[in-house]
Design an enzyme around this catalytic site. Structure first.
Site, PDB file in Angstrom:
ATOM      1  N   GLU A  78      -6.656   4.743   7.694  1.00  0.00           N
ATOM      2  CA  GLU A  78      -6.408   6.158   7.359  1.00  0.00           C
ATOM      3  C   GLU A  78      -7.602   6.780   6.628  1.00  0.00           C
ATOM      4  OE1 GLU A  78      -2.582   5.450   5.576  1.00  0.00           O
ATOM      5  OE2 GLU A  78      -1.813   4.915   7.560  1.00  0.00           O
ATOM      6  N   ASN A  91       0.869  -1.186   0.000  1.00  0.00           N
ATOM      7  CA  ASN A  91       0.000   0.000   0.000  1.00  0.00           C
ATOM      8  C   ASN A  91       0.899   1.227   0.000  1.00  0.00           C
ATOM      9  OD1 ASN A  91      -1.819   2.019   0.490  1.00  0.00           O
ATOM     10  ND2 ASN A  91      -2.388   1.330   2.554  1.00  0.00           N
ATOM     11  N   GLU A 129      -5.533  -5.201  10.679  1.00  0.00           N
ATOM     12  CA  GLU A 129      -4.486  -4.207  10.908  1.00  0.00           C
ATOM     13  C   GLU A 129      -4.757  -3.445  12.207  1.00  0.00           C
ATOM     14  OE1 GLU A 129      -2.491  -3.085   6.958  1.00  0.00           O
ATOM     15  OE2 GLU A 129      -4.175  -1.731   7.194  1.00  0.00           O
ATOM     16  N   SER A 159       3.390  -2.566  10.296  1.00  0.00           N
ATOM     17  CA  SER A 159       4.833  -2.676  10.561  1.00  0.00           C
ATOM     18  C   SER A 159       5.452  -4.009  10.140  1.00  0.00           C
ATOM     19  CB  SER A 159       5.123  -2.380  12.045  1.00  0.00           C
ATOM     20  OG  SER A 159       4.791  -1.036  12.324  1.00  0.00           O
ATOM     21  N   GLY A 213       2.568   1.710  10.773  1.00  0.00           N
ATOM     22  CA  GLY A 213       3.615   2.725  10.660  1.00  0.00           C
ATOM     23  C   GLY A 213       4.342   3.021  11.965  1.00  0.00           C
ATOM     24  N   HIS A 232      -9.491   1.186   4.968  1.00  0.00           N
ATOM     25  CA  HIS A 232      -8.184   1.359   5.616  1.00  0.00           C
ATOM     26  C   HIS A 232      -8.328   2.370   6.751  1.00  0.00           C
ATOM     27  CE1 HIS A 232      -4.053   2.486   6.374  1.00  0.00           C
ATOM     28  NE2 HIS A 232      -3.722   1.324   5.842  1.00  0.00           N
ATOM     29  N   LYS A 268       0.067   4.325  -0.259  1.00  0.00           N
ATOM     30  CA  LYS A 268      -0.542   5.506   0.379  1.00  0.00           C
ATOM     31  C   LYS A 268      -0.287   6.748  -0.490  1.00  0.00           C
ATOM     32  CE  LYS A 268      -0.054   3.095   4.712  1.00  0.00           C
ATOM     33  NZ  LYS A 268       0.068   3.125   6.143  1.00  0.00           N
TER      34      LYS A 268
HETATM   35  P1  PGA Z   1       2.876  -0.104   7.532  1.00  0.00           P
HETATM   36  O1  PGA Z   1       1.407   0.186   6.953  1.00  0.00           O
HETATM   37  O2  PGA Z   1       3.365  -1.379   6.907  1.00  0.00           O
HETATM   38  O3  PGA Z   1       3.702   1.081   7.120  1.00  0.00           O
HETATM   39  O4  PGA Z   1       2.735  -0.226   9.022  1.00  0.00           O
HETATM   40  C1  PGA Z   1       0.492  -0.854   6.801  1.00  0.00           C
HETATM   41  C2  PGA Z   1      -0.816  -0.332   6.270  1.00  0.00           C
HETATM   42  O5  PGA Z   1      -1.186   0.817   6.572  1.00  0.00           O
HETATM   43  O6  PGA Z   1      -1.513  -1.047   5.537  1.00  0.00           O
END
Ligand code: PGA
Length: 257
Positions: free
Chosen positions: A97, A10, A167, A213, A173, A95, A12
């Site tokens: 976000e 992803n 998640e 992560s 992140g 997601h 983003k």
């Molecule tokens: P990350 O993000 O691997 O940077 O933790 C995962 C995600 O938001 O799907």
């Protein structure tokens, strides 16, 4: 039954067109065929067509979100109708976000899932608890509520066309991940909830990924857990070498199965 492993990046709000070109100039050298692995990326909406032109072999290109509406006066949205035109077959929905910054709710995720399914697009459905909910030991309660709302009125035959990405919000992140046992137990819990909502057959078929992560150091131990069918990867998917290191580890592991 051995389910496929999904390794999905992803991106983003990262990578403009020239950065996407540079990414595929490197990543395309690593592309291979495998029946056991699905891998690919979700660029920004504006990068979709470019990535689709550049990607090689079985690399899949996904959208990061989609409207529940198909056409009409919905300024700023993108639709399954147009994604079909581009031949995009997977979309991330719900997601955290988009929940945090764009007001997406479980009810809206449900509507998006139904629209995706009616267009033969696979929704990669994100669920997960906040840090506070995790600390208050409410994770299972939160996941049950999310799954019940999101799969409301989804038909049994369509449910197997979905992918779930578990998640935890606090892992995204942050460099923190739950323990392997927690990841395994919660993916198992999600599968048992799907069994209650649908049936054993759906529960056995539906891919359940872990995200948050995941990087080249921990991907193999997480993705090789029996209940985990892959990962949705943010940060570590931005670098073609790092992402390929993850895919390569899983490829080697699946070839021994
Ligand atoms: P990350 O993000 O691997 O940077 O933790 C995962 C995600 O938001 O799907």
């Amino acid at each position: 039954m051995l389910r496929k492993k999904y390794i999905l990046g992803n991106w983003k709000l990262n990578k403009n067109l020239s950065e996407i070109t540079k990414f595929f100039a490197v990543f395309n050298k690593f592309v291979f065929r495998s029946e056991k692995i699905v891998y690919g990326f979700a660029p920004t909406h504006l990068g979709l067509a470019h990535a689709l032109n550049l990607k090689k072999g079985q690399t899949i290109i996904m959208a990061q979100d989609v409207s529940e509406k198909i056409q009409g006066s919905y300024t700023g949205q993108i639709s399954c109708y147009t994604l079909k035109d581009l031949d995009v077959k997977y979309v991330i929905v719900g997601h955290s976000e988009t929940r945090q910054y764009l007001g997406c709710t479980d009810e809206l995720v449900n509507a998006k899932v139904l629209t995706c399914l009616s267009h033969n697009i696979t929704p990669v459905i994100c669920i997960g608890e906040s840090l506070k909910q995790y600390e208050n030991k409410q994770t299972k309660q939160v996941l049950t509520k999310q799954l019940t709302t999101i799969f409301n009125t989804v038909r049994v035959n369509d449910a197997t066309k979905c992918i779930i990405a578990y998640e935890p919000l606090w892992a995204i992140g942050s460099g923190k991940t739950p323990t392997l046992k927690e990841i395994s137990d919660l993916c198992e819990f999600i599968r048992s909830t799907i069994k209650k909502l649908f049936n054993d057959n759906v529960a056995k078929q539906l891919p359940i990924l872990y995200g948050g992560s995941v990087n080249e150091s921990n991907a193999l131990e997480i993705i090789s857990l029996p209940n985990v069918d892959g990962s949705l990867i943010g940060g570590a998917s931005l670098d073609p070498i790092k992402f390929n290191a993850i895919v390569k580890d899983i490829k080697q592991w699946t070839s021994k199965k």
